[in-house]
Design a protein around this motif. Structure first.
Motif, PDB file in Angstrom:
ATOM      1  N   VAL A 212       0.840  -1.205   0.000  1.00 35.67           N
ATOM      2  CA  VAL A 212       0.000   0.000   0.000  1.00 35.67           C
ATOM      3  C   VAL A 212       0.871   1.248   0.000  1.00 35.67           C
ATOM      4  CG1 VAL A 212      -1.732   1.307   1.286  1.00 35.67           C
ATOM      5  CG2 VAL A 212      -1.918  -1.185   1.129  1.00 35.67           C
ATOM      6  N   LEU A 213       1.895   1.269   0.861  1.00 37.16           N
ATOM      7  CA  LEU A 213       2.791   2.421   0.912  1.00 37.16           C
ATOM      8  C   LEU A 213       3.494   2.621  -0.429  1.00 37.16           C
ATOM      9  CD1 LEU A 213       4.128   4.718   2.483  1.00 37.16           C
ATOM     10  CD2 LEU A 213       5.846   3.066   3.271  1.00 37.16           C
ATOM     11  N   ALA A 214       3.939   1.529  -1.051  1.00 42.11           N
ATOM     12  CA  ALA A 214       4.634   1.630  -2.329  1.00 42.11           C
ATOM     13  C   ALA A 214       3.724   2.221  -3.404  1.00 42.11           C
ATOM     14  CB  ALA A 214       5.145   0.261  -2.757  1.00 42.11           C
ATOM     15  N   LEU A 215       2.452   1.821  -3.425  1.00 45.22           N
ATOM     16  CA  LEU A 215       1.516   2.375  -4.399  1.00 45.22           C
ATOM     17  C   LEU A 215       1.334   3.869  -4.176  1.00 45.22           C
ATOM     18  CD1 LEU A 215      -0.516   1.980  -6.709  1.00 45.22           C
ATOM     19  CD2 LEU A 215      -2.250   1.435  -4.970  1.00 45.22           C
ATOM     20  N   LEU A 216       1.175   4.268  -2.923  1.00 42.66           N
ATOM     21  CA  LEU A 216       1.016   5.689  -2.610  1.00 42.66           C
ATOM     22  C   LEU A 216       2.251   6.491  -3.004  1.00 42.66           C
ATOM     23  CD1 LEU A 216      -0.762   5.430   0.841  1.00 42.66           C
ATOM     24  CD2 LEU A 216      -1.595   6.770  -1.084  1.00 42.66           C
ATOM     25  N   LEU A 217       3.421   5.955  -2.705  1.00 42.00           N
ATOM     26  CA  LEU A 217       4.661   6.657  -3.040  1.00 42.00           C
ATOM     27  C   LEU A 217       4.822   6.803  -4.550  1.00 42.00           C
ATOM     28  CD1 LEU A 217       7.105   5.036  -0.453  1.00 42.00           C
ATOM     29  CD2 LEU A 217       6.505   7.465  -0.579  1.00 42.00           C
ATOM     30  N   THR A 218       4.567   5.740  -5.261  1.00 42.09           N
ATOM     31  CA  THR A 218       4.747   5.771  -6.717  1.00 42.09           C
ATOM     32  C   THR A 218       3.770   6.726  -7.387  1.00 42.09           C
ATOM     33  OG1 THR A 218       5.537   3.485  -6.720  1.00 42.09           O
ATOM     34  CG2 THR A 218       4.752   4.376  -8.810  1.00 42.09           C
ATOM     35  N   GLU A 219       2.497   6.629  -7.009  1.00 42.93           N
ATOM     36  CA  GLU A 219       1.479   7.445  -7.680  1.00 42.93           C
ATOM     37  C   GLU A 219       1.516   8.911  -7.254  1.00 42.93           C
ATOM     38  OE1 GLU A 219      -0.499   6.105 -10.247  1.00 42.93           O
ATOM     39  OE2 GLU A 219       1.099   4.651  -9.881  1.00 42.93           O
ATOM     40  N   SER A 220       1.953   9.188  -6.037  1.00 41.24           N
ATOM     41  CA  SER A 220       2.007  10.585  -5.564  1.00 41.24           C
ATOM     42  C   SER A 220       3.293  11.289  -5.963  1.00 41.24           C
ATOM     43  CB  SER A 220       1.865  10.635  -4.039  1.00 41.24           C
ATOM     44  OG  SER A 220       3.011  10.078  -3.400  1.00 41.24           O
ATOM     45  N   GLY A 221       4.309  10.497  -6.322  1.00 45.44           N
ATOM     46  CA  GLY A 221       5.611  11.076  -6.609  1.00 45.44           C
ATOM     47  C   GLY A 221       6.497  11.199  -5.381  1.00 45.44           C
ATOM     48  N   GLY A 222       6.059  10.591  -4.272  1.00 44.76           N
ATOM     49  CA  GLY A 222       6.866  10.599  -3.045  1.00 44.76           C
ATOM     50  C   GLY A 222       6.249  11.428  -1.941  1.00 44.76           C
ATOM     51  N   GLY A 223       6.585  11.087  -0.710  1.00 43.36           N
ATOM     52  CA  GLY A 223       6.124  11.858   0.444  1.00 43.36           C
ATOM     53  C   GLY A 223       5.431  11.063   1.534  1.00 43.36           C
ATOM     54  N   PRO A 224       4.447  10.214   1.217  1.00 46.98           N
ATOM     55  CA  PRO A 224       3.780   9.439   2.270  1.00 46.98           C
ATOM     56  C   PRO A 224       4.759   8.537   3.027  1.00 46.98           C
ATOM     57  CG  PRO A 224       2.474   9.414   0.268  1.00 46.98           C
ATOM     58  CD  PRO A 224       3.799  10.037  -0.094  1.00 46.98           C
ATOM     59  N   TYR A 225       4.468   8.301   4.298  1.00 47.95           N
ATOM     60  CA  TYR A 225       5.331   7.479   5.140  1.00 47.95           C
ATOM     61  C   TYR A 225       4.494   6.848   6.243  1.00 47.95           C
ATOM     62  CZ  TYR A 225       5.003  11.434   8.387  1.00 47.95           C
ATOM     63  OH  TYR A 225       4.534  12.415   9.231  1.00 47.95           O
ATOM     64  N   VAL A 226       4.999   5.773   6.837  1.00 47.35           N
ATOM     65  CA  VAL A 226       4.324   5.165   7.978  1.00 47.35           C
ATOM     66  C   VAL A 226       4.707   5.933   9.234  1.00 47.35           C
ATOM     67  CG1 VAL A 226       4.099   3.098   9.404  1.00 47.35           C
ATOM     68  CG2 VAL A 226       4.235   2.881   6.923  1.00 47.35           C
ATOM     69  N   ASP A 227       3.711   6.441   9.938  1.00 46.99           N
ATOM     70  CA  ASP A 227       3.932   7.127  11.208  1.00 46.99           C
ATOM     71  C   ASP A 227       3.987   6.055  12.299  1.00 46.99           C
ATOM     72  OD1 ASP A 227       3.646   8.506  13.654  1.00 46.99           O
ATOM     73  OD2 ASP A 227       2.587  10.151  12.676  1.00 46.99           O
ATOM     74  N   HIS A 228       5.182   5.733  12.737  1.00 50.92           N
ATOM     75  CA  HIS A 228       5.348   4.608  13.662  1.00 50.92           C
ATOM     76  C   HIS A 228       4.764   4.902  15.048  1.00 50.92           C
ATOM     77  CE1 HIS A 228       7.628   2.254  10.810  1.00 50.92           C
ATOM     78  NE2 HIS A 228       8.368   3.309  10.530  1.00 50.92           N
ATOM     79  N   ALA A 229       4.696   6.184  15.432  1.00 51.83           N
ATOM     80  CA  ALA A 229       4.075   6.531  16.717  1.00 51.83           C
ATOM     81  C   ALA A 229       2.583   6.228  16.684  1.00 51.83           C
ATOM     82  CB  ALA A 229       4.322   7.998  17.038  1.00 51.83           C
ATOM     83  N   VAL A 230       1.922   6.581  15.578  1.00 53.05           N
ATOM     84  CA  VAL A 230       0.504   6.273  15.425  1.00 53.05           C
ATOM     85  C   VAL A 230       0.295   4.763  15.365  1.00 53.05           C
ATOM     86  CG1 VAL A 230      -1.491   6.460  13.881  1.00 53.05           C
ATOM     87  CG2 VAL A 230      -0.061   8.470  14.324  1.00 53.05           C
ATOM     88  N   ALA A 231       1.151   4.071  14.616  1.00 48.58           N
ATOM     89  CA  ALA A 231       1.031   2.619  14.509  1.00 48.58           C
ATOM     90  C   ALA A 231       1.151   1.947  15.874  1.00 48.58           C
ATOM     91  CB  ALA A 231       2.090   2.079  13.555  1.00 48.58           C
TER      92      ALA A 231
END
Length: 301
Positions: free
Chosen positions: A133-152
């Motif tokens: 899911v993260l890879a799809l978001l990164l590829t289609e957005s051009g970069g930027g999304p990340y997993v917030d480990h504190a929220v996780a």
């Protein structure tokens, strides 16, 4: 009107909102300022415009379910629908009341039960659902999304209801991987953080009939239409009927305060406001999207 003028008018309207409460389900999200607001439009022609806090990252939460479902449909097509239905639910997104009577088959892929089954299938397809899911978001957005480990971490520590849902589904034989693994990957992709602009850009394949940013096809035109139809009827939980009435667009909400909405053939809208109504949908984002479609006439109806 120019889009920037429309967004300015939307922001002025949203400034009157005084209702809604930030979620208390995840401590990290409970500390977010309820008065933040951002909105972005990403067009199929490449235009991206925004207003307010549109370039501030927030926790996407259930908005990630759009992308996990798209990845499964890209591989499985119709096969997923033997394990998840496509019916609206009259109960809250984390309800267990229907699930046992339905023999562990969730009503739709956007309530938590359905998204757990989708995540389980994606884990079977890829071996790493949250990373996909993260890879799809990164590829289609051009970069930027990340997993917030504190929220996780916060979400994992307070995941009792989702754990109960997953165990009930597993008891009916509708999970194919260990509950703990499914929950970890589900929590992981819900804990992705992204801006309104990034999310709107990443979801453009839904407005382009399934075509990705690089011109390749992720989904067939038919599957894209069906996914959008499911968003319209199920994407805003038990308020989907009211949302369709007031906004008129397929959309997916999350308890982080984001709502992603599809304008087929035109583009994607993403609005964010952390304060939620009783259904778990952002008050400010719902008003923003309703105001936008009222001004522009860009409804699917």
């Amino acid at each position: 009107m120019e889009l920037n003028d429309v967004l300015a008018e939307v922001r002025a309207t949203v400034g009157t909102v005084t209702t809604g409460v930030v979620t208390s389900a995840i401590p990290a999200l409970a500390r977010v300022d309820p008065h933040r607001f951002g909105m972005a439009f990403a067009g199929v022609d490449g235009e991206v415009v925004g207003v307010g806090d549109w370039d501030e990252a927030f926790s996407v939460q259930s908005v990630s379910k759009v992308f996990s479902l798209a990845l499964v449909l890209a591989h499985d097509g119709e096969a997923l629908w033997t394990r998840v239905r496509r019916q609206p639910s009259v109960h809250r997104f984390n309800s267990l009341s229907e699930l046992d009577g339905d023999c562990g088959i969730p009503r739709n892929p956007f309530v938590n039960a359905g998204a757990l089954v989708v995540t389980d299938r994606l884990l079977g397809i890829t071996g790493h659902a949250k990373e996909s899911v993260l890879a799809l978001l990164l590829t289609e957005s051009g970069g930027g999304p990340y997993v917030d480990h504190a929220v996780a971490a916060d979400e994992q520590a307070h995941n009792h209801r989702n754990s109960a849902i997953a165990h009930l589904i597993a008891d009916h034989g509708n999970l194919h991987h260990p509950v703990e693994d499914v929950l970890a990957h589900y929590t992981g992709h819900c804990a992705i953080a992204a801006t309104c602009g990034q999310l709107a850009t990443a979801a453009l394949f839904l407005a382009r009939g399934g075509i990705r940013a690089n011109g390749e096809r992720l989904l067939s035109a038919a599957d894209t239409t069906r996914l959008n139809a499911t968003l319209l009827t199920c994407g805003t939980y038990d308020a989907a009927g009211d949302f369709a009435y007031s906004v008129g667009l397929p959309a997916k909400s999350g308890i982080g305060g984001g709502i992603l909405a599809v304008i087929p053939g035109r583009g994607i809208l993403c609005a964010w406001g952390p304060a939620l109504d009783t259904h778990g949908n952002s008050v400010a984002a719902t008003l923003a999207l309703s105001t936008f479609t009222s001004i522009t006439g860009w409804s699917i109806f």
